[in-house]
Each structure stands twice: as structure tokens, then as C-alpha cells.
Design a protein around this motif. Sequence first.
Motif, PDB file in Angstrom:
ATOM      1  N   PRO A 118       0.822  -1.214   0.000  1.00  0.00           N
ATOM      2  CA  PRO A 118       0.000   0.000   0.000  1.00  0.00           C
ATOM      3  C   PRO A 118       0.849   1.254   0.000  1.00  0.00           C
ATOM      4  CG  PRO A 118       0.087  -0.949   2.196  1.00  0.00           C
ATOM      5  CD  PRO A 118       0.796  -1.912   1.289  1.00  0.00           C
ATOM      6  N   THR A 168      -0.011   3.909   1.923  1.00  0.00           N
ATOM      7  CA  THR A 168      -0.316   4.668   3.125  1.00  0.00           C
ATOM      8  C   THR A 168       0.959   5.248   3.718  1.00  0.00           C
ATOM      9  OG1 THR A 168      -0.226   2.587   4.324  1.00  0.00           O
ATOM     10  CG2 THR A 168      -2.403   3.395   3.688  1.00  0.00           C
ATOM     11  N   PRO A 169       0.878   6.436   4.315  1.00  0.00           N
ATOM     12  CA  PRO A 169       2.086   7.046   4.890  1.00  0.00           C
ATOM     13  C   PRO A 169       2.749   6.142   5.915  1.00  0.00           C
ATOM     14  CG  PRO A 169       0.289   8.623   4.805  1.00  0.00           C
ATOM     15  CD  PRO A 169      -0.307   7.280   4.453  1.00  0.00           C
ATOM     16  N   ARG A 196       4.377   4.730   9.238  1.00  0.00           N
ATOM     17  CA  ARG A 196       4.064   4.938  10.651  1.00  0.00           C
ATOM     18  C   ARG A 196       5.201   5.712  11.325  1.00  0.00           C
ATOM     19  NH1 ARG A 196       3.129  -0.505   9.617  1.00  0.00           N
ATOM     20  NH2 ARG A 196       0.959  -1.171   9.721  1.00  0.00           N
ATOM     21  N   GLY A 219       6.873   6.825   3.452  1.00  0.00           N
ATOM     22  CA  GLY A 219       5.563   6.795   2.841  1.00  0.00           C
ATOM     23  C   GLY A 219       5.491   7.746   1.662  1.00  0.00           C
ATOM     24  N   GLN A 233      -0.307  12.309  -0.438  1.00  0.00           N
ATOM     25  CA  GLN A 233      -1.366  12.436  -1.437  1.00  0.00           C
ATOM     26  C   GLN A 233      -0.936  13.350  -2.578  1.00  0.00           C
ATOM     27  OE1 GLN A 233      -4.178  10.997  -2.068  1.00  0.00           O
ATOM     28  NE2 GLN A 233      -4.729  12.367  -3.769  1.00  0.00           N
ATOM     29  N   SER A 254      -9.297  12.156  -1.577  1.00  0.00           N
ATOM     30  CA  SER A 254      -8.061  11.386  -1.673  1.00  0.00           C
ATOM     31  C   SER A 254      -8.332   9.881  -1.709  1.00  0.00           C
ATOM     32  CB  SER A 254      -7.157  11.703  -0.475  1.00  0.00           C
ATOM     33  OG  SER A 254      -6.113  10.761  -0.374  1.00  0.00           O
ATOM     34  N   ARG A 255      -7.603   9.181  -2.565  1.00  0.00           N
ATOM     35  CA  ARG A 255      -7.701   7.721  -2.632  1.00  0.00           C
ATOM     36  C   ARG A 255      -6.360   7.066  -2.317  1.00  0.00           C
ATOM     37  NH1 ARG A 255     -10.199   5.584  -8.060  1.00  0.00           N
ATOM     38  NH2 ARG A 255      -8.406   6.689  -8.907  1.00  0.00           N
ATOM     39  N   LEU A 256      -5.491   7.778  -1.616  1.00  0.00           N
ATOM     40  CA  LEU A 256      -4.147   7.274  -1.358  1.00  0.00           C
ATOM     41  C   LEU A 256      -4.181   5.883  -0.748  1.00  0.00           C
ATOM     42  CD1 LEU A 256      -1.049   7.999  -1.281  1.00  0.00           C
ATOM     43  CD2 LEU A 256      -1.449   8.705   1.077  1.00  0.00           C
ATOM     44  N   SER A 257      -5.033   5.660   0.229  1.00  0.00           N
ATOM     45  CA  SER A 257      -5.058   4.373   0.927  1.00  0.00           C
ATOM     46  C   SER A 257      -5.576   3.231   0.063  1.00  0.00           C
ATOM     47  CB  SER A 257      -5.912   4.476   2.194  1.00  0.00           C
ATOM     48  OG  SER A 257      -7.253   4.802   1.867  1.00  0.00           O
ATOM     49  N   GLN A 258      -6.178   3.548  -1.080  1.00  0.00           N
ATOM     50  CA  GLN A 258      -6.713   2.509  -1.958  1.00  0.00           C
ATOM     51  C   GLN A 258      -5.698   2.012  -2.981  1.00  0.00           C
ATOM     52  OE1 GLN A 258     -10.486   3.752  -3.700  1.00  0.00           O
ATOM     53  NE2 GLN A 258     -10.944   5.022  -1.903  1.00  0.00           N
ATOM     54  N   THR A 260      -2.219   0.465  -4.596  1.00  0.00           N
ATOM     55  CA  THR A 260      -1.125  -0.493  -4.394  1.00  0.00           C
ATOM     56  C   THR A 260       0.026  -0.103  -5.309  1.00  0.00           C
ATOM     57  OG1 THR A 260      -2.585  -2.314  -3.771  1.00  0.00           O
ATOM     58  CG2 THR A 260      -0.418  -2.910  -4.620  1.00  0.00           C
TER      59      THR A 260
END
Length: 511
Positions: A354, A356-357, A359, A371, A374, A390-394, A396
Motif C-alpha cells: 500500500p 499509506t504514509p 508509521r 511513505g 497524497q 483522496s484515494r491514497l489508501s486505496q 497499491t
Amino acid sequence: MRAWAGALAGVAVIALSATLATDARAMCGCMVGRRPPPALPTEQGALLNKATVVVMLRDGTHTVMAFQNDYFGPAEDFALVIPVPVVLSEGDVTTLDRGLFDRLQAVAAPHMVELYEQPPCPIAIPQPARIMARAGGGLGALADSAPQGGGAGPPPVVVEAQFQEGEYDITILGASDSAALERWLRDNGYHMPSGAERYLRPYVQAGTKFFVARVDVARLREVAARRRAQLQRAQGWMGEGGLAELVEGPPVDRASDPELGRFLSPLRIHFESPEFSLPVRLGLLNSVGEQDLVVHVLSPEGRFEVANYGNRFVPTNVRVHGRAARSFGRFYDAYFGALSGRAPRRVWTEYAGPLTPARATPACIGCGRPGLAQADLAALGEDVVHQGASRLSQYTLTRLHYRYGPRGLPNDLVFRPGRPMAGAIETATLPRLGRAARPATRNEFRVRFIAQHRWTGPIDCASPRRGVYGGRPHVGGYSAIDQSPWPAERPIPLGAWVRDPVPELGVRRAR
């Protein structure tokens, strides 16, 4: 010695050395007479010394393709020729910030985790320790583009569009005969190597258009001045924070103006096409040896693999000699070369995960990763294919790597979705770690190497505790050999440095 040429036709499409810098601090406090908890490990990312790097964002039938151009030679001789399925307009082409490629590769490049055996006996910790992540990186691949001489009486080439973007003058060409296209390019000052017509022919027969870019030197000098100012600001910020030195790549001593060659902006183009593929065969025009192609695919549809070549996953969680960490770029180049040599015409997955930023605190020892923001995703093409939240988390990110020779690329790469895979997501200090990718419910695969440095300092307590690994303490004794870089003139002793069984390399016993 490999002769390096970019897989995209024309001039060099290469990867700027990416700097992965992380400021990870050990726990603070003065603990006298107690064993300190393990510090966070040192991690570094390695890019191949030379590689053509491409980023492709795919959503439905829409493709956004970005590529970075570092050019060795006079800027006025720069030329880039790329087959595209449709006529591109001025709004379909844009330049990008070079730091964007740095950040993307920081996420996906193979990386090294250095673990140090913690002091076996209780010690005093007078001050907090700071662990600095060093960045490994390298310069990417090289290619020359343009035409050569060809057949008699072909129909004329059509100039479909002309415009400027950043420092580039861009022409979109159509042609009904490959010899005519070759001659047009030659007559307009593009110097293509011998045999160009036969590589152009299948694209012309398919009705493909051709994206041709060359550099305006005056505008490039303006871009270079801005980039120098950015680098100076970044160096100052990193120095104030005590981070690793920013690496911009080795000196370019083959260019008439080496400063300009390092500052060409990445280009981004987008188009609609039902087939998801990458036109790379024109790069064979410049090939006299092996080349590396690294493709990053960004998609909300999940992981991607190639449909018309074999697919493999690079073995991960491999324990290596400490000196591999000091020469990580060279080590991985040799490691990947050995994998490719034993499995020709295979495309290797190096990352699937993914966006996602990262951690603030890694989920486990050796799991840290930068990470992507966006704004970065938008610049790579999300702003073209999607308007809204935003669709960053979607998304791959898939990183595919292919090393091939002059006969190793008979067809352009065609991509298809692949099932989710995972690997190297567990803590790096476990005694047993899986080295193969495994099916999973979500994509979490990365290539990770682990260098374990054994304690060699004094042990003067009655009950020493051995085998506990973490980051390097502010005091301690470790092998000086492990900490020294491998001499540049000596080849990497791959067989001696790989300590785990890796059947794909022919290494079947642990060392």
C-alpha cells in the motif's frame, strides 16, 4: 561490463539516486546497572547503479506514464522517442519535480536492515543514542536515441502536434512507413543507431504515434538553477537534523556540461488505451549488453505482474555478511544479476504494498519504510484519472525489475492484475524468517536483507545475554571488517556474503 542503454527509446531514461533518510532515536534516559532495550536498527535503501526507471499509474483504461531523464552528453543533443497509442496534446504532457522519483523509490527499493547484537552485560547509558539511516543509491541507465538511414520513396511523415513543456520541445509524429519515419528523424537532426527501421516498423504498422522530445538549453539552465537551490535547502535541513548526507549521484564526467545533464525534469504523459503495456523494444537499438528496467505500477486495482513473460519474486529476508551493508548498491546489483542469470526472461517483483504514509513508529524491528503523500500520488497521475477525495489508501504500488540482453526483449511488456502476496513484514530479529512471497489477503511484500553484527567487545559479567539484536548502541565492540566498504576494484564475493540458503542463487546451505 554491461553496456547500458535506456529501455525507452531515445536518450537516457534513468533513476536519480534516492536518499532515504530517517531520524530514529533510541529510548532516552540514564540507565545505570541495567541492560538497555534494543535500539531501532539502521536501514538503508539501495538503487541499482544503472537502471531505466518508469512509473505507470493505471485506473481502468487510463494510463499515466512518468519517466526520469538523466543525460550524459551535450544537452542540445538530447532526444527521446516513445511510441504512444494516440496523438497527445499539450495538456497531456507535463514535467515533474525530480524529488518525486526519489520518494517513490524510497518506498519500493530493496533495502538493508543492520542489526547489532546488544551489549551482553549491563552498561551505563549517559545520553540518548541517535541512529542515523544512511541512504544507498545509484544512478540509473543510459540510452541514445534517434534515426538512421532507410528505404526509398516512403510517404511523408505527419507532424500531428508541436508544443513546449518545461525545458522540452515536444513533437508528436504519425507515419505510415517506418523508413520514412527514420529518414524524417535523421533529416531533423536526430542521430539514430544502425537498424532503427526494423524496430520502428511494428509500431508504425500498428498505427502508433511517436512522442519526440528534445531540450532547449536556455530553459534547462533555468531548471538547473532552481534544482540547485532545492538541493542546498535540503542539505541544510538534513544537516540541522543530523541526518545522512543527501546523495545526488556520482559525478557525470562524460557530459560536456555535467551540471545540465543532471537536472533534466521527469516527463509525464497520459492517454487512454484498453491494453496496459509499456513500449520498450526501441531501447534495443542502443543495446550491446545487459540492461535493467524497473517499472513502478500504481493502481487502485491491486498488484500487477507481466502477462507475456515469466514472473518471479526476489527472495527476501536473506541474512548477509556485514560488509554487504557497506556496499549495498554493488551487492544488490550482483545479487540480482545472479538471479536473472539463472532464470532468464523472468520479470522479478521487488515490492507490492500500500501507499499509506509510513508509521511514526515501525510496527516491528526492521519494518520501517518511508511513505508517499497524497500530493505525490496526484503528481504521478491521480489528478488526471480521479477528481474528488483522496484515494491514497486505496492504491497499491508494485515494483517490477527485469534485466535483459539484446535478445531478451522480443515483445513489449504487457501487464495484468496479480493476486495479493506478502513477505518480509515480520520483525527482522526472529530466528526464522520466510524468504519466499506467500499468498495473502492484502499486498505486503518487500525485499529486505538483514546484516547481523555480532558483539566482539569485552564480556565481563557472570551471566551475559547473547543473541539480542537491535540498533547500534552508542558504545560497543563490533568487527572492524564488517564496517569497512568493499574495495571498488574487487568483485562482490556473493557466495561468501549470502548466509542463508537461497536455491534461486544456487546457495543451499546456511553459512
